[in-house]
Design a protein around this motif. Structure first.
Motif, mmCIF file in Angstrom:
data_model
loop_
_atom_site.group_PDB
_atom_site.id
_atom_site.type_symbol
_atom_site.label_atom_id
_atom_site.label_comp_id
_atom_site.label_asym_id
_atom_site.label_seq_id
_atom_site.Cartn_x
_atom_site.Cartn_y
_atom_site.Cartn_z
ATOM 1 N N MET A 290 0.832 -1.192 0.000
ATOM 2 C CA MET A 290 0.000 0.000 0.000
ATOM 3 C C MET A 290 0.864 1.238 0.000
ATOM 4 O O MET A 290 0.459 2.281 -0.482
ATOM 5 C CB MET A 290 -0.894 -0.056 1.235
ATOM 6 N N TYR B 115 1.563 2.522 -7.033
ATOM 7 C CA TYR B 115 0.861 1.466 -7.758
ATOM 8 C C TYR B 115 1.550 1.191 -9.094
ATOM 9 O O TYR B 115 1.862 2.109 -9.844
ATOM 10 C CB TYR B 115 -0.574 1.901 -8.006
ATOM 11 N N LEU C 187 1.608 -1.163 -12.783
ATOM 12 C CA LEU C 187 0.743 -1.917 -13.694
ATOM 13 C C LEU C 187 1.018 -3.408 -13.540
ATOM 14 O O LEU C 187 2.130 -3.809 -13.180
ATOM 15 C CB LEU C 187 1.004 -1.478 -15.132
ATOM 16 N N PRO C 188 0.022 -4.263 -13.789
ATOM 17 C CA PRO C 188 0.209 -5.695 -13.576
ATOM 18 C C PRO C 188 1.368 -6.284 -14.372
ATOM 19 O O PRO C 188 2.058 -7.162 -13.883
ATOM 20 C CB PRO C 188 -1.120 -6.274 -14.026
ATOM 21 N N PHE D 143 -16.026 -9.270 -18.524
ATOM 22 C CA PHE D 143 -14.718 -9.364 -17.887
ATOM 23 C C PHE D 143 -13.599 -9.050 -18.877
ATOM 24 O O PHE D 143 -12.654 -8.337 -18.542
ATOM 25 C CB PHE D 143 -14.511 -10.749 -17.288
ATOM 26 N N LEU E 42 -13.443 -5.279 -19.374
ATOM 27 C CA LEU E 42 -12.948 -4.532 -18.222
ATOM 28 C C LEU E 42 -11.480 -4.818 -17.967
ATOM 29 O O LEU E 42 -10.727 -3.929 -17.566
ATOM 30 C CB LEU E 42 -13.760 -4.894 -16.974
ATOM 31 N N ALA E 43 -11.052 -6.068 -18.190
ATOM 32 C CA ALA E 43 -9.682 -6.427 -17.850
ATOM 33 C C ALA E 43 -8.682 -5.886 -18.860
ATOM 34 O O ALA E 43 -7.543 -5.609 -18.512
ATOM 35 C CB ALA E 43 -9.550 -7.938 -17.750
ATOM 36 N N LEU F 281 -5.499 -8.828 -17.609
ATOM 37 C CA LEU F 281 -4.881 -8.434 -16.339
ATOM 38 C C LEU F 281 -3.444 -8.921 -16.249
ATOM 39 O O LEU F 281 -3.156 -10.032 -16.608
ATOM 40 C CB LEU F 281 -5.682 -9.030 -15.183
ATOM 41 N N LEU G 53 -15.078 -8.380 -11.216
ATOM 42 C CA LEU G 53 -15.225 -7.212 -12.093
ATOM 43 C C LEU G 53 -14.739 -5.949 -11.380
ATOM 44 O O LEU G 53 -14.087 -5.093 -11.993
ATOM 45 C CB LEU G 53 -16.678 -7.052 -12.529
ATOM 46 N N ALA H 225 -10.943 -6.026 -11.392
ATOM 47 C CA ALA H 225 -10.432 -5.700 -12.719
ATOM 48 C C ALA H 225 -10.517 -4.212 -12.984
ATOM 49 O O ALA H 225 -9.630 -3.630 -13.626
ATOM 50 C CB ALA H 225 -11.215 -6.473 -13.785
ATOM 51 N N THR H 226 -11.585 -3.566 -12.491
ATOM 52 C CA THR H 226 -11.705 -2.123 -12.686
ATOM 53 C C THR H 226 -10.700 -1.367 -11.829
ATOM 54 O O THR H 226 -10.101 -0.388 -12.288
ATOM 55 C CB THR H 226 -13.130 -1.671 -12.334
ATOM 56 N N ILE H 227 -10.495 -1.830 -10.576
ATOM 57 C CA ILE H 227 -9.561 -1.138 -9.683
ATOM 58 C C ILE H 227 -8.142 -1.222 -10.231
ATOM 59 O O ILE H 227 -7.378 -0.252 -10.161
ATOM 60 C CB ILE H 227 -9.655 -1.737 -8.267
ATOM 61 N N LEU H 228 -7.761 -2.366 -10.819
ATOM 62 C CA LEU H 228 -6.412 -2.500 -11.343
ATOM 63 C C LEU H 228 -6.156 -1.544 -12.501
ATOM 64 O O LEU H 228 -5.016 -1.230 -12.804
ATOM 65 C CB LEU H 228 -6.176 -3.933 -11.816
ATOM 66 N N HIS H 229 -7.221 -1.063 -13.160
ATOM 67 C CA HIS H 229 -7.019 -0.126 -14.271
ATOM 68 C C HIS H 229 -7.222 1.319 -13.861
ATOM 69 O O HIS H 229 -6.948 2.221 -14.642
ATOM 70 C CB HIS H 229 -7.973 -0.467 -15.422
ATOM 71 N N THR H 230 -7.754 1.541 -12.651
ATOM 72 C CA THR H 230 -7.934 2.920 -12.192
ATOM 73 C C THR H 230 -7.104 3.099 -10.925
ATOM 74 O O THR H 230 -6.032 2.521 -10.816
ATOM 75 C CB THR H 230 -9.416 3.212 -11.935
ATOM 76 N N ARG I 291 -6.403 2.870 -6.749
ATOM 77 C CA ARG I 291 -6.801 2.016 -5.644
ATOM 78 C C ARG I 291 -7.269 2.829 -4.450
ATOM 79 O O ARG I 291 -7.993 2.338 -3.602
ATOM 80 C CB ARG I 291 -5.605 1.142 -5.261
ATOM 81 N N ARG I 292 -6.863 4.087 -4.366
ATOM 82 C CA ARG I 292 -7.180 4.898 -3.203
ATOM 83 C C ARG I 292 -8.422 5.727 -3.440
ATOM 84 O O ARG I 292 -8.624 6.260 -4.528
ATOM 85 C CB ARG I 292 -6.006 5.811 -2.879
#
Lengths: 160, 81
Positions: free
Chosen positions: A1, A5, A7-8, A147, A150-151, A160, B67, B70-75, B77-78
């Motif tokens: 945290m 952040y 990227l995956p 999915f 969105l992914a 992802l 879902l 998946a949305t949080i990983l692209h926008t 997190r805070r």
């Protein structure tokens, strides 16, 4: 945290043998259970919607555990669109066939002239089953494509 | 219907609902929301609505949290507020 952040694809996480092997074992059983839920929807808890979500979840699990490309190889985009359309067509087609054969919309006992030996009661059960299959196909395709969109941010390439 | 179990599940549901909207980390909020969905599923199964419980378990606890993640990983997190 605390750290920024990332990227995956920048994270140092490679493919994991344990996760891939357990998903390889798990996915067929999830799909079998989903088919059971769809087929027994009118006797027991479950139905087209729940079974469709379970079927979609198996492909989502494939996309998470392996890659979105793997998931799209087993369930191509064209088949996804076609199955979504087929599901909606099965649902409305059954209802319209009931209306055309003299009953009300989705009044399955009116389907009896298609195969008279079954009788109206059996046709009611059969009509519910056909509609559930249609709902399951449509829900599965929509869940999986939701999915994917969105992914991958709508690009349908990496995931992802 | 066991009212003690009902009361316990309802208390946990309320705690999860309050925690999900007060926590700042959106990923943690998603996980708490998934727990909330699963507790609602248990509550419905306990009250006899097995069909709704199955829907809640598949959609609420399963697909919708994926879902969200998946949305949080692209926008981000805070949470801003």
């Amino acid at each position: 945290m605390k750290d920024h952040y990332t990227l995956p694809q920048d994270r140092p996480i490679g493919p994991s043998l344990i996760i891939e092997l357990s998903c390889r074992i798990l996915i067929p059983f999830i799909q079998l259970f989903a088919l059971y839920v769809i087929a027994h929807g009118h006797y027991s808890p479950g139905g087209g919607f729940q079974g469709g979500v379970l079927l979609g979840a198996s492909y989502i699990l494939m996309a998470i555990a392996f890659d979105q490309k793997t998931s799209m190889r087993f369930f191509p985009l064209r088949a996804n669109t076609a199955l979504a359309g087929t599901g909606v067509f099965l649902y409305t087609g059954t209802g319209l066939a009931c209306a055309l054969l003299g009953g009300l919309f989705l009044d399955y006992s009116a389907l009896e002239p298609l195969f008279p030996p079954l009788g109206p009661v059996e046709w009611r059960s059969m009509g519910i089953f056909i509609v559930e299959v249609g709902v399951g196909l449509a829900v599965m395709s929509i869940m999986v494509s939701l999915f994917w969109d969105l992914a991958s941010g709508g690009k349908m390439d990496k995931g992802l | 219907m066991i009212w003690q179990l009902d009361l316990l599940l309802l208390t946990l549901v309320v705690i999860c609902a309050v925690a999900a909207i007060t926590v700042r980390d959106l990923l943690a909020a998603t996980v708490i929301f998934s727990v909330y969905s699963f507790l609602m599923c248990l509550l419905w199964a306990e009250m006899g609505a097995v069909d709704v419980a199955l829907t809640e378990a598949t959609v609420g606890a399963g697909v919708s949290s994926i879902l969200f993640i998946a949305t949080i990983l692209h926008t981000s997190r805070r949470s801003k507020d």
